[in-house]
Write an enzyme that holds these catalytic residues in place. Structure first.
Site, mmCIF file in Angstrom:
data_model
loop_
_atom_site.group_PDB
_atom_site.id
_atom_site.type_symbol
_atom_site.label_atom_id
_atom_site.label_comp_id
_atom_site.label_asym_id
_atom_site.label_seq_id
_atom_site.Cartn_x
_atom_site.Cartn_y
_atom_site.Cartn_z
ATOM 1 N N SER A 136 0.835 -1.203 0.000
ATOM 2 C CA SER A 136 0.000 0.000 0.000
ATOM 3 C C SER A 136 0.868 1.250 0.000
ATOM 4 O O SER A 136 1.766 1.386 0.839
ATOM 5 C CB SER A 136 -0.881 0.052 1.244
ATOM 6 O OG SER A 136 -1.360 -1.219 1.572
ATOM 7 N N HIS A 161 -10.611 -0.971 -8.586
ATOM 8 C CA HIS A 161 -9.179 -1.052 -8.862
ATOM 9 C C HIS A 161 -8.808 -2.477 -9.182
ATOM 10 O O HIS A 161 -8.700 -3.305 -8.299
ATOM 11 C CB HIS A 161 -8.355 -0.611 -7.646
ATOM 12 C CG HIS A 161 -8.474 0.842 -7.359
ATOM 13 N ND1 HIS A 161 -7.602 1.765 -7.864
ATOM 14 C CD2 HIS A 161 -9.363 1.536 -6.632
ATOM 15 C CE1 HIS A 161 -7.956 2.968 -7.460
ATOM 16 N NE2 HIS A 161 -9.021 2.861 -6.706
ATOM 17 N N HIS A 208 -5.139 -9.331 -0.010
ATOM 18 C CA HIS A 208 -5.119 -9.384 1.451
ATOM 19 C C HIS A 208 -6.142 -10.407 1.931
ATOM 20 O O HIS A 208 -7.253 -10.479 1.397
ATOM 21 C CB HIS A 208 -5.474 -8.010 2.036
ATOM 22 C CG HIS A 208 -4.408 -6.974 1.824
ATOM 23 N ND1 HIS A 208 -4.486 -6.035 0.831
ATOM 24 C CD2 HIS A 208 -3.247 -6.740 2.488
ATOM 25 C CE1 HIS A 208 -3.407 -5.256 0.885
ATOM 26 N NE2 HIS A 208 -2.640 -5.659 1.875
ATOM 27 N N TYR A 233 -7.781 -10.271 4.579
ATOM 28 C CA TYR A 233 -8.944 -9.608 5.197
ATOM 29 C C TYR A 233 -10.014 -9.233 4.172
ATOM 30 O O TYR A 233 -11.136 -8.907 4.530
ATOM 31 C CB TYR A 233 -8.530 -8.388 6.031
ATOM 32 C CG TYR A 233 -7.839 -7.266 5.275
ATOM 33 C CD1 TYR A 233 -8.537 -6.462 4.387
ATOM 34 C CD2 TYR A 233 -6.487 -7.012 5.467
ATOM 35 C CE1 TYR A 233 -7.897 -5.433 3.701
ATOM 36 C CE2 TYR A 233 -5.845 -5.988 4.791
ATOM 37 C CZ TYR A 233 -6.562 -5.209 3.904
ATOM 38 O OH TYR A 233 -5.928 -4.207 3.228
ATOM 39 N N GLU A 234 -9.646 -9.278 2.896
ATOM 40 C CA GLU A 234 -10.650 -9.007 1.860
ATOM 41 C C GLU A 234 -11.521 -10.226 1.595
ATOM 42 O O GLU A 234 -12.513 -10.134 0.868
ATOM 43 C CB GLU A 234 -9.962 -8.590 0.557
ATOM 44 C CG GLU A 234 -9.390 -7.191 0.636
ATOM 45 C CD GLU A 234 -8.263 -6.944 -0.360
ATOM 46 O OE1 GLU A 234 -7.973 -5.774 -0.602
ATOM 47 O OE2 GLU A 234 -7.679 -7.915 -0.878
ATOM 48 N N ALA A 242 3.402 -1.861 4.174
ATOM 49 C CA ALA A 242 3.306 -0.794 5.175
ATOM 50 C C ALA A 242 3.033 -1.494 6.500
ATOM 51 O O ALA A 242 2.282 -2.469 6.552
ATOM 52 C CB ALA A 242 2.161 0.144 4.827
ATOM 53 N N MET A 300 -0.696 -6.600 7.928
ATOM 54 C CA MET A 300 -1.767 -7.520 7.514
ATOM 55 C C MET A 300 -1.462 -8.225 6.193
ATOM 56 O O MET A 300 -2.383 -8.636 5.485
ATOM 57 C CB MET A 300 -3.079 -6.736 7.383
ATOM 58 C CG MET A 300 -3.470 -5.994 8.661
ATOM 59 S SD MET A 300 -4.915 -4.956 8.417
ATOM 60 C CE MET A 300 -4.881 -3.982 9.935
ATOM 61 N N SER A 301 -0.186 -8.373 5.865
ATOM 62 C CA SER A 301 0.139 -8.987 4.561
ATOM 63 C C SER A 301 1.448 -9.759 4.665
ATOM 64 O O SER A 301 1.891 -10.131 5.740
ATOM 65 C CB SER A 301 0.271 -7.888 3.500
ATOM 66 O OG SER A 301 1.396 -7.079 3.759
ATOM 67 N N ASN A 355 3.362 4.103 11.142
ATOM 68 C CA ASN A 355 2.783 4.565 12.421
ATOM 69 C C ASN A 355 3.306 3.697 13.560
ATOM 70 O O ASN A 355 3.835 2.613 13.325
ATOM 71 C CB ASN A 355 1.245 4.446 12.363
ATOM 72 C CG ASN A 355 0.798 3.019 12.070
ATOM 73 O OD1 ASN A 355 0.820 2.569 10.924
ATOM 74 N ND2 ASN A 355 0.440 2.296 13.109
ATOM 75 N N HIS A 388 -2.927 13.637 10.602
ATOM 76 C CA HIS A 388 -3.058 12.954 9.308
ATOM 77 C C HIS A 388 -1.925 13.382 8.378
ATOM 78 O O HIS A 388 -1.359 12.558 7.651
ATOM 79 C CB HIS A 388 -4.423 13.285 8.704
ATOM 80 C CG HIS A 388 -4.718 12.535 7.449
ATOM 81 N ND1 HIS A 388 -4.684 11.155 7.389
ATOM 82 C CD2 HIS A 388 -5.020 12.962 6.204
ATOM 83 C CE1 HIS A 388 -4.954 10.774 6.153
ATOM 84 N NE2 HIS A 388 -5.171 11.851 5.425
HETATM 85 N N1 HPA Z 1 -1.265 -2.421 12.208
HETATM 86 C C1 HPA Z 1 -1.513 -3.301 11.231
HETATM 87 N N2 HPA Z 1 -1.249 -3.067 9.961
HETATM 88 C C2 HPA Z 1 -0.698 -1.890 9.639
HETATM 89 C C3 HPA Z 1 -0.432 -0.908 10.599
HETATM 90 C C4 HPA Z 1 -0.740 -1.195 11.969
HETATM 91 O O1 HPA Z 1 -0.515 -0.379 12.883
HETATM 92 N N3 HPA Z 1 0.107 0.162 9.958
HETATM 93 C C5 HPA Z 1 0.159 -0.159 8.634
HETATM 94 N N4 HPA Z 1 -0.331 -1.396 8.436
#
Ligand code: HPA
Length: 266
Positions: free
Chosen positions: A24, A55, A77, A79-80, A107, A205-206, A229, A241
């Site tokens: 991402s 997309h 993913h 989760y999809e 990410a 998550m990947s 983050n 943001h």
């Molecule tokens: N948690 C899970 N997946 C993520 C995060 C997170 O804080 N940041 C970017 N992908």
């Protein structure tokens, strides 16, 4: 619509041996590809569709550095709602197309106070906390063993090479352990505390399903997280943001330079 033999023929004069899965916000790597051949997932018979409405993902093939590469822009993913086996099928299709090494980007959130948003983490190992596995089901012994060894899942030699390049370019690249959650919700503060105790440095998550399938298929893996983050509860002051976007852009920019430099050198 093109079928798999047609796809193989399309790639015949390019013969990429390196594939890159773009996470991402990390699509910029593909912008550096010269003379790209772009194929929509939707135009490939039997190819799964990523979940985001409107997309379709893309395969982008072309020259990056010294190599022909195949980029997957648009990831699957779990989760999809994709079955994990779908990810194994995509990775095994890459292997059939001649891919020998895979560079994975993602990410991720940081669990480690020293790993600040905007920085990169070289994945040295993972914890599969997703409860899923892409290799569940009958094993095809022609692809790989039933019980694949994961002791060098993140290829040591490729990691040392990338570390040397990062040092040369003045980009910090600490190694760490990536923990995969299924998502799609972000973690609770209690989960983040628990994952730190388990020995993880970043959470996302990947990546883990792709890596398991690649290692099984005998493809070498290099994987890097762009830290966007801090995990829930680790940050006392909420990030704005604008800061989040700036952090993602900084990490993404460094990752793009690093991957491009890697393919020029190795
Ligand atoms: N948690 C899970 N997946 C993520 C995060 C997170 O804080 N940041 C970017 N992908």
């Amino acid at each position: 619509m093109i079928n798999f033999p047609q796809l193989q023929r399309l790639l015949q004069d390019r013969r990429p041996q390196t594939a890159i899965i773009l996470g991402s916000g990390l699509g910029a790597v593909a912008d550096n590809i010269e003379n790209p051949l772009i194929i929509d997932y939707a135009d490939i018979e039997g190819f799964p569709r990523p979940g985001v409405a409107g997309h379709s993902g893309k395969i982008i093939v072309g020259r990056l550095g010294r190599h022909e590469v195949l980029c997957l822009q648009g990831r699957f993913h779990l989760y999809e709602g994709h079955a994990p086996q779908v990810i194994a099928e995509v990775v095994q299709a890459l292997k059939k197309l001649g891919i020998l090494r895979l560079i994975v980007t993602n990410a991720a959130g940081s669990l480690n106070p020293e790993l600040t948003p905007g920085s990169l983490m070289l994945i040295k190992d993972h914890i599969n906390f997703s409860g899923r596995n892409p290799l569940i089901g009958p094993n095809d012994d022609n692809i790989g063993p039933r019980f694949p060894d994961m002791s060098n899942a993140y290829d040591r030699e490729m990691r040392r090479q990338l570390e040397q390049l990062a040092a040369k370019h003045g980009i910090a690249l600490p190694e760490g352990v990536y923990l995969m959650v299924l998502g799609p919700n972000f973690e609770t503060a209690a989960e983040i505390r628990a994952f730190r105790v388990l020995g993880a440095d970043a959470v996302g998550m990947s990546t883990v399903p792709e890596v398991i399938a690649a290692v099984h298929a005998g493809i070498k893996v290099l994987a890097v997280s762009a830290i966007t983050n801090f995990g829930t509860g680790l940050q006392t002051q909420p990030l704005s943001h604008e800061e989040t976007i700036a952090n993602a852009a900084r990490a993404g920019g460094n990752l793009t330079s690093l991957i491009t430099a890697y393919l020029e050198e190795y």
